[in-house]
Design an enzyme around this catalytic site. Sequence first.
Site, short mmCIF file in Angstrom:
data_model
loop_
_atom_site.label_atom_id
_atom_site.label_comp_id
_atom_site.label_asym_id
_atom_site.label_seq_id
_atom_site.Cartn_x
_atom_site.Cartn_y
_atom_site.Cartn_z
N ALA A 69 14.33 -2.79 4.52
CA ALA A 69 14.64 -1.39 4.78
C ALA A 69 13.95 -0.56 3.72
O ALA A 69 13.64 -1.06 2.62
CB ALA A 69 16.15 -1.20 4.74
N GLY A 114 15.74 -6.37 5.49
CA GLY A 114 15.69 -5.98 6.90
C GLY A 114 14.54 -6.64 7.66
O GLY A 114 14.60 -6.76 8.88
N GLU A 117 15.86 -9.92 8.65
CA GLU A 117 16.87 -9.66 9.68
C GLU A 117 16.21 -9.41 11.04
O GLU A 117 16.68 -9.86 12.08
CB GLU A 117 17.76 -8.48 9.24
N GLU A 137 18.78 -8.20 -1.30
CA GLU A 137 19.54 -6.96 -1.45
C GLU A 137 20.39 -6.91 -2.71
O GLU A 137 20.62 -5.85 -3.28
CB GLU A 137 20.43 -6.71 -0.22
N1 CAA Z 1 11.02 0.12 0.73
C1 CAA Z 1 10.20 1.13 0.38
N2 CAA Z 1 8.98 0.93 -0.15
C2 CAA Z 1 8.58 -0.34 -0.33
C3 CAA Z 1 9.39 -1.44 0.02
C4 CAA Z 1 10.67 -1.17 0.58
N3 CAA Z 1 11.49 -2.15 0.98
N4 CAA Z 1 8.73 -2.58 -0.29
C5 CAA Z 1 7.55 -2.20 -0.80
N5 CAA Z 1 7.45 -0.86 -0.82
C6 CAA Z 1 6.33 -0.04 -1.31
C7 CAA Z 1 6.27 -0.02 -2.82
O1 CAA Z 1 7.17 0.95 -3.36
C8 CAA Z 1 4.82 0.33 -3.04
O2 CAA Z 1 4.65 1.70 -2.85
P1 CAA Z 1 3.68 2.56 -3.85
O3 CAA Z 1 2.32 1.96 -3.64
O4 CAA Z 1 3.80 3.95 -3.32
O5 CAA Z 1 4.20 2.35 -5.21
C9 CAA Z 1 4.11 -0.38 -1.90
O6 CAA Z 1 5.12 -0.63 -0.92
C10 CAA Z 1 3.51 -1.72 -2.32
O7 CAA Z 1 4.54 -2.49 -2.92
P2 CAA Z 1 4.41 -3.17 -4.37
O8 CAA Z 1 3.46 -2.40 -5.23
O9 CAA Z 1 5.80 -3.38 -4.90
O10 CAA Z 1 3.75 -4.56 -3.96
P3 CAA Z 1 3.87 -5.95 -4.73
O11 CAA Z 1 2.87 -6.85 -4.08
O12 CAA Z 1 3.78 -5.76 -6.20
O13 CAA Z 1 5.35 -6.49 -4.41
C11 CAA Z 1 7.23 -6.97 -2.99
C12 CAA Z 1 5.69 -6.82 -3.10
C13 CAA Z 1 7.68 -8.17 -3.80
C14 CAA Z 1 7.56 -7.18 -1.53
C15 CAA Z 1 7.91 -5.70 -3.55
O14 CAA Z 1 7.30 -4.56 -2.94
C16 CAA Z 1 9.38 -5.63 -3.29
O15 CAA Z 1 10.16 -6.28 -3.96
N6 CAA Z 1 9.78 -4.82 -2.28
C17 CAA Z 1 11.20 -4.62 -1.97
C18 CAA Z 1 11.77 -5.81 -1.21
C19 CAA Z 1 13.24 -5.61 -0.95
O16 CAA Z 1 14.05 -5.49 -1.86
N7 CAA Z 1 13.62 -5.60 0.33
C20 CAA Z 1 15.00 -5.40 0.74
C21 CAA Z 1 15.27 -3.95 0.96
S1 CAA Z 1 16.99 -3.59 1.18
C22 CAA Z 1 17.30 -3.98 2.81
O17 CAA Z 1 16.44 -4.42 3.54
C23 CAA Z 1 18.72 -3.71 3.24
C24 CAA Z 1 19.02 -4.18 4.59
O18 CAA Z 1 19.32 -5.33 4.82
C25 CAA Z 1 19.05 -3.26 5.70
#
Ligand code: CAA
Length: 263
Positions: A69, A114, A117, A137
Amino acid sequence: MDVTNPENVSFEVTDGIGVLTVARERALNALNDKTLHEILGVLDQVRIDRNVRALVLTGRGEKAFVAGADIAEMAELGPLQARRFADLGHRVCGRLERLEVPTLAAVNGFALGGGLELAMACDLVYASERARLGQPEVNLGLIPGFGGTQRLLRRVGIMRAKEMIFTGATYGAEQARDMGLVLEVVPHAQLLPFCLEKARLIASRGPVAVAQAKRAIQAGADVSLASGCELEREAFALLFGTADAAEGMRAFVEKRSPSFRGA
Ligand code: CAA
């Protein structure tokens, strides 16, 4: 919300196979409100378009299926808005799971939160060797919100689901396969062709039969064995009223390939 001209997803149908691509590459295809609505719009289209016989779901770009998400958008939500956001995510995953046609997730990279999911709401999950899957999460002080606590436990068992969700760890494609989250791991460049081929194979079978099998299996996962077996008997009998079953059995007897019409 304009779902007739989506910006964050693309949808193409070729020879009866629909490909839905989540296409917010700059945010690793993260699911914000708009993207979820656009996915719903495509699923509605698939539900009524009888030309689509299978759906493949994937993510745009080389890095991600869906990285979860949208965290930036979620950071602004209060509890009531979060409840609506969770309802929307559940609606997407529920509708995906209930689609008549078979659905295949082509997990081409990160499938986190998500994203996992969404993949788990598909019938069949295939992954590239580059895929990384998990429910991270808790690292955000949250829990899965689009059905992850429930679908994960049904896929991998209660203890593994707890470990995955409590630790927030991510897993490689082969580990995910060994846990039962992924069916097969495919070389990255081969993933989409592999899934399309699998989708075409399934689409060549009797569509009503595949839909009835899906319904019985899906419903059977949540009811007693006796109720599930009753569902199967009903579906089995119903198929004898279809032209496809008559054609399928006649073709076998006449030693030729069947020609199914989906009716
Ligand atoms: N939401 C919003 N933006 C996201 C995102 C997310 N889930 N995942 C990545 N992005 C964005 C980053 O902020 C970044 O944006 P900018 O270039 O503007 O800074 C861009 O995508 C590229 O990401 P990274 O620079 O972080 O890329 P990376 O290769 O260094 O890392 C990653 C990749 C490990 C996937 C890392 O991006 C990450 O940890 N993302 C979040 C993953 C996460 O926590 N997902 C769960 C979300 S909560 C959820 O999903 C709740 C639910 O069940 C409904």
